[in-house]
Scaffold this motif. Structure first.
Motif, PDB file in Angstrom:
ATOM      1  N   THR A 196       0.918  -1.370   0.006  1.00 58.69           N
ATOM      2  CA  THR A 196      -0.323   0.206   0.408  1.00 58.69           C
ATOM      3  C   THR A 196       1.214   1.243   0.031  1.00 58.69           C
ATOM      4  O   THR A 196       1.447   1.101   1.015  1.00 58.69           O
ATOM      5  CB  THR A 196      -1.530   0.021   1.189  1.00 58.69           C
ATOM      6  N   LEU A 197       0.232   1.931  -1.178  1.00 59.25           N
ATOM      7  CA  LEU A 197       1.683   3.488  -0.911  1.00 59.25           C
ATOM      8  C   LEU A 197       0.203   4.265  -0.146  1.00 59.25           C
ATOM      9  O   LEU A 197      -0.401   4.811  -0.624  1.00 59.25           O
ATOM     10  CB  LEU A 197       2.169   3.861  -2.366  1.00 59.25           C
ATOM     11  N   LEU A 198       1.316   5.038   0.646  1.00 60.52           N
ATOM     12  CA  LEU A 198       0.062   5.362   1.466  1.00 60.52           C
ATOM     13  C   LEU A 198       0.371   6.976   1.227  1.00 60.52           C
ATOM     14  O   LEU A 198      -1.227   7.405   1.339  1.00 60.52           O
ATOM     15  CB  LEU A 198       0.771   5.375   2.773  1.00 60.52           C
ATOM     16  N   ASN A 199       1.321   7.307   0.965  1.00 59.23           N
ATOM     17  CA  ASN A 199       1.346   8.366   0.287  1.00 59.23           C
ATOM     18  C   ASN A 199       2.669   8.491  -1.201  1.00 59.23           C
ATOM     19  O   ASN A 199       3.484   8.173  -0.781  1.00 59.23           O
ATOM     20  CB  ASN A 199       1.563   9.767   1.143  1.00 59.23           C
ATOM     21  N   GLU A 200       3.122   9.928  -1.000  1.00 55.86           N
ATOM     22  CA  GLU A 200       4.302   9.844  -2.345  1.00 55.86           C
ATOM     23  C   GLU A 200       5.652   9.386  -1.832  1.00 55.86           C
ATOM     24  O   GLU A 200       6.375   8.917  -2.227  1.00 55.86           O
ATOM     25  CB  GLU A 200       4.403  11.210  -2.913  1.00 55.86           C
ATOM     26  N   VAL A 202       5.962   7.551   1.488  1.00 54.51           N
ATOM     27  CA  VAL A 202       5.565   6.100   2.427  1.00 54.51           C
ATOM     28  C   VAL A 202       4.638   4.897   1.917  1.00 54.51           C
ATOM     29  O   VAL A 202       3.675   5.363   1.285  1.00 54.51           O
ATOM     30  CB  VAL A 202       5.173   6.174   4.091  1.00 54.51           C
ATOM     31  N   ARG A 203       5.277   3.286   1.899  1.00 48.14           N
ATOM     32  CA  ARG A 203       4.961   2.902   1.000  1.00 48.14           C
ATOM     33  C   ARG A 203       4.945   1.494   2.425  1.00 48.14           C
ATOM     34  O   ARG A 203       5.212   1.518   3.324  1.00 48.14           O
ATOM     35  CB  ARG A 203       5.795   2.349   0.198  1.00 48.14           C
ATOM     36  N   VAL A 204       3.440   0.994   2.360  1.00 50.25           N
ATOM     37  CA  VAL A 204       3.350  -0.381   4.229  1.00 50.25           C
ATOM     38  C   VAL A 204       3.268  -1.293   2.524  1.00 50.25           C
ATOM     39  O   VAL A 204       2.643  -1.139   2.338  1.00 50.25           O
ATOM     40  CB  VAL A 204       2.832   0.065   4.210  1.00 50.25           C
ATOM     41  N   ASP A 205       3.984  -2.544   3.458  1.00 51.23           N
ATOM     42  CA  ASP A 205       3.870  -3.583   3.088  1.00 51.23           C
ATOM     43  C   ASP A 205       4.175  -5.124   3.633  1.00 51.23           C
ATOM     44  O   ASP A 205       4.120  -5.387   4.620  1.00 51.23           O
ATOM     45  CB  ASP A 205       5.607  -4.380   1.926  1.00 51.23           C
ATOM     46  N   LEU A 206       2.399  -5.926   3.805  1.00 46.07           N
ATOM     47  CA  LEU A 206       2.514  -6.804   4.253  1.00 46.07           C
ATOM     48  C   LEU A 206       2.639  -7.839   3.886  1.00 46.07           C
ATOM     49  O   LEU A 206       1.867  -7.931   2.886  1.00 46.07           O
ATOM     50  CB  LEU A 206       0.906  -6.504   5.410  1.00 46.07           C
ATOM     51  N   GLU A 252       4.738 -24.173   9.083  1.00 43.59           N
ATOM     52  CA  GLU A 252       5.164 -22.573   9.302  1.00 43.59           C
ATOM     53  C   GLU A 252       4.199 -21.400   9.266  1.00 43.59           C
ATOM     54  O   GLU A 252       4.991 -21.762   7.679  1.00 43.59           O
ATOM     55  CB  GLU A 252       6.675 -22.486   9.198  1.00 43.59           C
ATOM     56  N   ILE A 253       3.691 -20.558   9.618  1.00 44.76           N
ATOM     57  CA  ILE A 253       3.132 -19.701   9.768  1.00 44.76           C
ATOM     58  C   ILE A 253       4.032 -18.245   9.813  1.00 44.76           C
ATOM     59  O   ILE A 253       3.934 -18.393  10.923  1.00 44.76           O
ATOM     60  CB  ILE A 253       1.534 -19.275   9.914  1.00 44.76           C
ATOM     61  N   GLN A 254       4.674 -17.566   9.204  1.00 50.77           N
ATOM     62  CA  GLN A 254       5.106 -16.223   9.061  1.00 50.77           C
ATOM     63  C   GLN A 254       4.751 -15.011   8.853  1.00 50.77           C
ATOM     64  O   GLN A 254       4.311 -14.948   7.679  1.00 50.77           O
ATOM     65  CB  GLN A 254       6.596 -16.086   9.405  1.00 50.77           C
ATOM     66  N   PHE A 255       4.712 -14.115   9.610  1.00 50.10           N
ATOM     67  CA  PHE A 255       4.003 -12.739   9.296  1.00 50.10           C
ATOM     68  C   PHE A 255       5.266 -11.121   9.196  1.00 50.10           C
ATOM     69  O   PHE A 255       6.111 -11.576  10.193  1.00 50.10           O
ATOM     70  CB  PHE A 255       2.892 -11.644  10.203  1.00 50.10           C
ATOM     71  N   GLY A 256       5.356 -11.022   7.723  1.00 50.80           N
ATOM     72  CA  GLY A 256       6.137  -9.609   8.147  1.00 50.80           C
ATOM     73  C   GLY A 256       5.727  -8.414   7.627  1.00 50.80           C
ATOM     74  O   GLY A 256       4.453  -8.262   6.750  1.00 50.80           O
ATOM     75  N   LEU A 257       5.585  -7.193   8.120  1.00 49.14           N
ATOM     76  CA  LEU A 257       5.733  -5.794   8.046  1.00 49.14           C
ATOM     77  C   LEU A 257       7.143  -5.025   7.585  1.00 49.14           C
ATOM     78  O   LEU A 257       8.034  -4.881   7.799  1.00 49.14           O
ATOM     79  CB  LEU A 257       5.055  -4.991   8.815  1.00 49.14           C
ATOM     80  N   ARG A 258       7.045  -4.065   6.547  1.00 41.30           N
ATOM     81  CA  ARG A 258       8.270  -3.320   6.240  1.00 41.30           C
ATOM     82  C   ARG A 258       7.175  -1.893   5.630  1.00 41.30           C
ATOM     83  O   ARG A 258       6.283  -2.342   5.208  1.00 41.30           O
ATOM     84  CB  ARG A 258       8.803  -3.633   4.307  1.00 41.30           C
ATOM     85  N   ILE A 259       7.537  -1.293   5.991  1.00 43.02           N
ATOM     86  CA  ILE A 259       7.953   0.874   5.787  1.00 43.02           C
ATOM     87  C   ILE A 259       9.109   0.900   5.373  1.00 43.02           C
ATOM     88  O   ILE A 259       9.714   0.621   5.682  1.00 43.02           O
ATOM     89  CB  ILE A 259       7.373   1.348   7.722  1.00 43.02           C
ATOM     90  N   SER A 260       8.956   1.739   4.251  1.00 45.58           N
ATOM     91  CA  SER A 260       9.700   1.886   3.389  1.00 45.58           C
ATOM     92  C   SER A 260       8.815   3.403   3.135  1.00 45.58           C
ATOM     93  O   SER A 260       8.238   3.853   3.124  1.00 45.58           O
ATOM     94  CB  SER A 260       9.781   2.248   2.138  1.00 45.58           C
ATOM     95  N   TYR A 261       9.936   4.429   3.428  1.00 48.68           N
ATOM     96  CA  TYR A 261      10.296   6.411   3.423  1.00 48.68           C
ATOM     97  C   TYR A 261      11.259   7.002   3.076  1.00 48.68           C
ATOM     98  O   TYR A 261      11.956   6.122   3.044  1.00 48.68           O
ATOM     99  CB  TYR A 261       9.344   6.457   4.655  1.00 48.68           C
TER     100      TYR A 261
END
Length: 261
Positions: A196-200, A202-206, A252-261
């Motif tokens: 998800t591109l929140l704005n120009e 910040v991008r969030v990847d789940l 196995e189930i794993q979750f990841g969160l990445r915030i790029s700015y």
């Protein structure tokens, strides 16, 4: 001395319409007269002076190997064919991706030994002497042949199919058995990714990764602690081909969160 022959086929589709995949298949045969030059095992050879008698399938011989890798972006969201909307709705329905790697591989050949060398120079460290093969007897256990194999109860091999050679002779059994293979390896890893591109800026990847998503069980033989894995079994020790372990990991189930700015 080793030889490897293979037929390799690859189907590759570059990224288009949201789809990218690679399918690779290998049909192969690997022959060798020793598995390694480690002094600890000396390549599982019984007679270091007769290499022709040692020639057999490698423990790394996997006749069939199929690997699929792919990624797919559904056609939803801003700029896509469906639900081409902006704002909050576009951020919710767009940016999804499914990716995965799947592998289907034949089992490796097994090694059968007596555990009782007939003379001092047979086999490095005295534990890989080979037995004689009893002609006319099935080498697979009755349970395995019947299709009613229960790993909690049955063994893979028939101990009556081998016997100790007479003293001061080598057994006539091969170094490895291509007809007595371990269980095949099946595995599927799948990921669901939402970007998800929140704005120009910040991008969030789940992402959620499902490793061994179907929770397959790959049985492992008795190993005895060798670094080669579960490749050999004592033919005359009362339990040849006994399943005592699982050689892969459960789901196995794993979750990841990445915030790029």
């Amino acid at each position: 001395m080793s030889s490897y022959h293979a037929l390799q086929v690859k189907l590759d589709k570059r990224f288009s319409q949201g789809l990218d995949f690679l399918v690779a298949y290998t049909l192969s045969k690997t022959l060798t007269d020793a598995e390694s030059q480690f002094s600890e095992f000396s390549g599982f050879t019984a007679d270091a002076y007769n290499r022709k008698a040692e020639k057999s399938y490698s423990i790394n011989d996997y006749p069939h190997n199929l690997v699929l890798s792919y990624s797919y972006e559904p056609p939803f969201g801003p700029g896509k064919k469906f639900a081409n909307v902006g704002g909050a709705a576009g951020k919710i329905v767009g940016g999804w991706k499914v990716a995965g790697i799947q592998q289907y591989q034949s089992g490796a050949p097994s090694m059968i030994f007596t555990g009782n060398p007939m003379w001092a120079l047979e086999g490095t460290n005295g534990f890989i002497a080979r037995p004689n093969v009893v002609a006319g007897l099935p080498q697979k256990s009755a349970a395995l042949l019947s299709g009613n194999f229960d790993p909690n109860r049955d063994t893979m091999f028939n101990p009556k199919a081998w016997k100790d050679p007479i003293p001061w002779t080598f057994g006539n059994g091969p170094r490895t058995y291509g007809n007595l293979r371990q269980f095949p390896y099946f595995n599927e890893d799948i990921s669901i990714i939402k970007g998800t591109l929140l704005n120009e800026r910040v991008r969030v990847d789940l992402r959620v990764d499902f490793l061994n998503v179907f929770n397959r069980t790959v049985f492992g033989l008795s190993t005895g602690g060798d670094q080669y894995g579960s490749v050999y079994a004592d033919a005359l020790a009362g339990g040849p081909g006994r399943i005592i372990s699982q050689s892969n990991y459960p789901r196995e189930i794993q979750f990841g969160l990445r915030i790029s700015y």
